[in-house]
Scaffold this motif. Structure first.
Motif, PDB file in Angstrom:
ATOM      1  N   SER A 114       0.852  -1.196   0.000  1.00 24.32           N
ATOM      2  CA  SER A 114       0.000   0.000   0.000  1.00 24.32           C
ATOM      3  C   SER A 114       0.889   1.247   0.000  1.00 24.32           C
ATOM      4  CB  SER A 114      -0.916   0.017   1.226  1.00 24.32           C
ATOM      5  OG  SER A 114      -0.170   0.334   2.382  1.00 24.32           O
ATOM      6  N   THR A 141       0.216  -3.892   4.053  1.00 23.41           N
ATOM      7  CA  THR A 141      -1.156  -3.352   3.976  1.00 23.41           C
ATOM      8  C   THR A 141      -1.422  -2.294   5.053  1.00 23.41           C
ATOM      9  OG1 THR A 141      -2.030  -4.983   5.523  1.00 23.41           O
ATOM     10  CG2 THR A 141      -1.960  -5.629   3.200  1.00 23.41           C
ATOM     11  N   ASP A 142      -2.475  -1.551   4.823  1.00 24.46           N
ATOM     12  CA  ASP A 142      -2.882  -0.551   5.821  1.00 24.46           C
ATOM     13  C   ASP A 142      -3.375  -1.226   7.098  1.00 24.46           C
ATOM     14  OD1 ASP A 142      -2.220   1.263   3.922  1.00 24.46           O
ATOM     15  OD2 ASP A 142      -4.260   1.913   3.466  1.00 24.46           O
ATOM     16  N   GLU A 143      -3.926  -2.435   6.942  1.00 33.00           N
ATOM     17  CA  GLU A 143      -4.393  -3.173   8.125  1.00 33.00           C
ATOM     18  C   GLU A 143      -3.202  -3.512   9.032  1.00 33.00           C
ATOM     19  OE1 GLU A 143      -5.460  -3.977   4.957  1.00 33.00           O
ATOM     20  OE2 GLU A 143      -7.335  -2.895   5.356  1.00 33.00           O
ATOM     21  N   GLN A 144      -2.089  -3.867   8.405  1.00 38.12           N
ATOM     22  CA  GLN A 144      -0.895  -4.170   9.217  1.00 38.12           C
ATOM     23  C   GLN A 144      -0.396  -2.928   9.939  1.00 38.12           C
ATOM     24  OE1 GLN A 144       1.413  -5.927   6.025  1.00 38.12           O
ATOM     25  NE2 GLN A 144       1.128  -7.988   6.865  1.00 38.12           N
ATOM     26  N   GLU A 192      -2.349  -0.555  10.934  1.00 36.07           N
ATOM     27  CA  GLU A 192      -3.313  -0.363  12.033  1.00 36.07           C
ATOM     28  C   GLU A 192      -2.961  -1.264  13.217  1.00 36.07           C
ATOM     29  OE1 GLU A 192      -5.942   1.712  12.516  1.00 36.07           O
ATOM     30  OE2 GLU A 192      -5.511   2.779  10.668  1.00 36.07           O
ATOM     31  N   GLU A 193      -2.544  -2.496  12.894  1.00 34.09           N
ATOM     32  CA  GLU A 193      -2.145  -3.424  13.971  1.00 34.09           C
ATOM     33  C   GLU A 193      -0.928  -2.873  14.715  1.00 34.09           C
ATOM     34  OE1 GLU A 193      -1.495  -7.208  12.088  1.00 34.09           O
ATOM     35  OE2 GLU A 193      -3.594  -7.343  11.469  1.00 34.09           O
ATOM     36  N   ASP A 220      -1.927  -0.154  17.072  1.00 40.90           N
ATOM     37  CA  ASP A 220      -2.502  -0.665  18.313  1.00 40.90           C
ATOM     38  C   ASP A 220      -1.403  -1.009  19.329  1.00 40.90           C
ATOM     39  OD1 ASP A 220      -4.987  -1.677  19.646  1.00 40.90           O
ATOM     40  OD2 ASP A 220      -3.735  -3.473  19.747  1.00 40.90           O
TER      41      ASP A 220
END
Lengths: 584, 225
Positions: free
Chosen positions: A8, A90-93, A95-96, A99
């Motif tokens: 990404s 990825t953007d999800e990674q 985000e993780e 966190d």
């Protein structure tokens, strides 16, 4: 860089910026961890979440380390599985990772001083925060506060007129209390010995600390000033990992001190503010300065020890303990001075264990108080601190940090400890023994009566909140202060009552079912019948503040974060009413 | 001594040492290419906390189990650390003693001492393997390299223990295995977590310098903490 999968845009940018953030210290910390696990039990998150290894400092560090290994370390580049090296795609990674670096670590540095290898997790965790912030991946609260500090020059979005107004209000209160019209809070005075910088929280929620500091300077006959701009010594760059913000904020303050030609910059009691201004700001801003900087704790201690102010410790007659702020103590070596001062101004001091560099975080550090999405996690981890506080047997916990004040207040309420939190400035001011004033030859004119200064008598206040408990609480507080209270439990009801009752002030909760507080606020401002009624926002969702300021209407006159205590509410409402009175 | 044993004791070790030295130099050059941070601000904290004292305190931290809560409250684990690293030092020393100064092993008490230290380190190695597999927290942070490095060292301790007498009367297999493992160890180390001792002086130097400048190091402990 290996092109295995499509990456990404944000992930690509993070990797490109990673190398620029690396220095020898950070690289050393990234390569030196031997996974011995010695850091594990040093972290309050681990202690409060037994059995969950994802809170272990080494585990959290590995979430950043694995990216470093995959891209910069030879074994990780050739045999990634062997050292668990892994890139981000990825953007999800991202985000993780967010966190972990924002939600599971307060950068308190307790693991650092317990690491046999000297791995400084807090430093590279901050670096990772900065990388994520640079691509816009951050908790909402961090974005809001950073934006305020970039745009308004202070991290709580305090407008200049509100700030000046608060200083004038505190000056009036001080003059009344001391019965001396010459007691001043000077603003932008040149060539002073002391330039006093504060935390915007003091303006917004705790103006009493400004008045207390002013009283101490008055008693010490100090040649001091505050500034109309460049007064905020806090620095969200420390929490967000954004060195550009950190440098910009610090330099703004340094330049104002230079402009006023002050000899010494005194930093009010704030752990991260002290660390940012005194220890990090010059490095971020790449600026050398020609004035000295010190904490107000040192200033007050000098006053007491040199006899410039007289103290009666008997005035502080409770049982006190001291909480070392991580930034103040573990990152700046400020251990003994606060204790020395505290022992001079109170009679019953009880040490907290562990303490000094080994003290546990208040759990609100590292910007955690602005990240409401992690509140439950934060309060759970606060059990460690709660037990520590309880064991002291004290009924007042003293700390030299505004962030800790909020963090401690929150956990004290959550764990029902029944303790108070205060700062040294309040205790010193309380213990002050002032010389009897020689009456001036000319009696000054009596100050103009300030509406609401002696309570809220005669004021009609519309209170809006969907939580029945809070509605009752705030109504009782206001009624106790002689206000006439009208209650609304929904936005629609508030709009109707505002128009028909024409209150002197409206308090408004932002998150309500149905029509939200934000919509209600905008409607009030657009209605000619209600647009001039002052509004004080009272909310537990600080991240929603941005939404209010983004509306095309004038901002609210006041703002109070939940949980709010009685004093906060009354002080802020009085302030809003007074400002409204002066405007009219 | 067979030709093969001679080969593994001498040329193989020398080649392995050379490779290790080259790789280490490369590694240090890589580390040094990153800029060092600069502290512009005046020092904070007590007058007797200086960068120099901070660095010394930081370096000596390893020998001061009372200096950190993590070691102070886990003295048994700290003792394991000491034994394990003394075992490493002794086993490395043995790899030089046998080929170059075998007479040292004739000095009374040297062999039992080395075997005691290395044997104890072997037992600690076993403890550590159990901990690395059995402890939830440690397992979560362990990489294949962590497991392999520990296994390698523990097996190496075993053969070092057997090789201390430098006795080939019962066969050379234990000495051959020890020296082959040593050579592998020397070549593998720079690529593994075992190279942490190369970084130790650097991480500790910079942490000590920063914490000394900021008045945190040396840490003075309240006895009850």
């Amino acid at each position: 860089m290996p092109a295995i999968k499509e990456r990404s845009h944000k992930a690509q940018k993070v990797l490109e910026r990673f190398e620029k953030k690396l220095n020898r210290q950070i690289v050393g910390s990234l390569v030196a961890c031997v996974h011995c696990g010695m850091c594990t039990q040093s972290c309050h998150y681990v202690l409060a979440n037994p059995g969950d290894p994802t809170y272990a400092p080494a585990y959290k560090g590995d979430q950043i380390r694995k990216i470093f290994k995959r891209h910069f370390d030879w074994t990780g580049r050739v045999l990634p599985f062997w050292v668990k090296a892994k890139s981000v795609y990825t953007d999800e990674q991202l985000e993780e990772l967010k966190d972990v670096v924002f939600g599971k670590c307060t950068n308190c540095r307790r693991c650092t001083i317990n690491c046999p290898m000297g791995v400084d997790l807090a430093t590279f965790n901050r670096m990772a925060r900065g990388l994520l912030v640079s691509v816009g991946v951050m908790p909402e609260g961090v974005a809001v506060v950073s934006k305020d500090q970039w745009e308004l020059g202070n991290q709580m979005g305090v407008l200049k007129e509100d700030y000046i107004d608060t200083l004038e209000w505190m000056e009036e209160e001080m003059q009344m209390e001391l019965d001396d019209p010459q007691a001043k809070i000077p603003i932008d005075k040149k060539d002073c010995d002391v330039y006093y910088s504060i935390n915007p929280r003091e303006v917004k929620y705790d103006p009493r600390t400004i008045a207390d500091a002013a009283k101490i300077f008055y008693a010490a006959k100090e040649n001091w000033t505050m500034a109309s701009e460049g007064w905020d010594m806090t620095n969200f760059g420390l929490f967000s990992g954004d060195d550009d913000l950190g440098g910009s904020v610090a330099v703004r303050l340094y330049e104002k001190v230079e402009e006023l030609n002050a000899r010494k910059l005194v930093i009010s009691e704030c752990g991260h503010g002290y660390r940012s201004t005194r220890c990090e700001g010059q490095n971020w801003g790449k600026k050398d300065v020609n004035f000295t900087m010190e904490s107000s704790v040192i200033t007050m201690l000098d006053y007491v020890k040199s006899g410039r102010i007289q103290i009666d410790a008997g005035k502080n007659d409770k049982i006190y303990t001291y909480h070392d702020s991580c930034n103040f103590a573990r990152s700046c070596g400020m251990y003994e001075e606060p204790r020395e001062l505290l022992k001079l101004v109170v009679n019953d001091f009880r040490e907290m264990y562990p303490n000094r560099s080994e003290n546990y975080c208040c759990t609100g550090g590292g910007g955690a108080m602005s990240m409401s999405e992690y509140s439950q996690r934060r309060l759970k981890s606060a059990k460690v601190k709660a037990d520590q506080l309880k064991a002291t047997g004290a009924n007042v916990v003293v700390t030299s940090c505004h962030n800790c004040v909020d963090g401690l207040n929150d956990l004290i309420k959550h764990y029902k400890l029944g303790m108070e939190v205060t700062q040294l400035v309040n205790l010193v001011a309380e213990a002050l023994v002032l010389e009897p004033r020689v009456a001036p030859e000319e009696i000054p004119a009596a100050p103009e009566a300030v509406p609401g200064a002696d309570g809220l008598k005669g004021k009609k206040i519309l209170v809006t909140d969907d939580e029945p408990d809070f509605l009752t609480f705030i109504s009782t507080v206001l009624e106790d202060n002689e206000a006439e209270v009208i209650k609304a439990s929904s936005g629609d009801e508030a709009l109707k009552l505002a128009e028909s009752e024409q209150p002197d002030l409206i308090t408004l909760d932002l998150s309500m079912p149905g029509r939200s507080g934000i919509e209600v606020f905008e409607t009030l401002r657009k209605n000619s019948k209600t647009q001039n009624i002052p509004v004080c926002i009272i909310t537990g969702r600080p991240e929603m503040r941005k939404l209010i300021y983004d509306r095309p209407v004038p901002p609210p006159e006041g703002y109070v974060d939940k949980p709010a205590d009685e004093d906060d509410i009354v002080l802020n409402i009085r302030k809003v009413l007074k400002a409204g009175h002066e405007k009219s | 001594m067979s030709e093969f044993l001679h080969f593994v004791e001498h040329p193989l070790q020398e080649i392995a040492l050379l490779i290790m030295a080259v790789v280490y130099i490369t590694r240090l050059r890589w580390l040094m290419k990153f800029p060092a941070g600069k502290e512009r601000q005046a020092a904070t904290g007590a007058i007797d906390t200086t960068p120099r004292r901070g660095i010394i305190y930081s370096w000596m931290n390893i020998a001061n189990p009372m200096g950190m809560e993590s070691t102070r409250t886990k003295i048994f684990f700290y003792a394991q650390f000491v034994v394990f690293h003394l075992g490493v030092t002794s086993a490395i020393a043995l790899s030089f003693i046998i080929p170059y100064w075998p007479h040292v092993l004739e000095i009374p008490g040297v062999q039992p001492l080395l075997q005691f230290i290395i044997g104890a380190a072997f037992i600690v190695g076993l403890f550590r393997m159990i901990r690395r597999y059995g402890d939830k927290y440690i397992r979560a942070i362990s990489t294949p390299d962590d497991h392999f490095s520990l296994l390698l060292l523990t097996v190496w301790f075993l053969f070092a223990f057997l090789s201390v007498p430098n006795d080939t009367s019962g066969g050379e297999w234990h000495l051959v295995t020890y020296f082959i493992l040593t050579a592998f160890f020397l070549i593998y180390v720079p690529f593994s977590k075992i190279s942490h001792y190369l970084y130790y002086p650097f991480t500790r130097y910079y942490l000590g310098k920063t914490m000394g400048h900021r008045g945190v190091y040396p840490i003075e402990h309240n006895p009850r903490t």
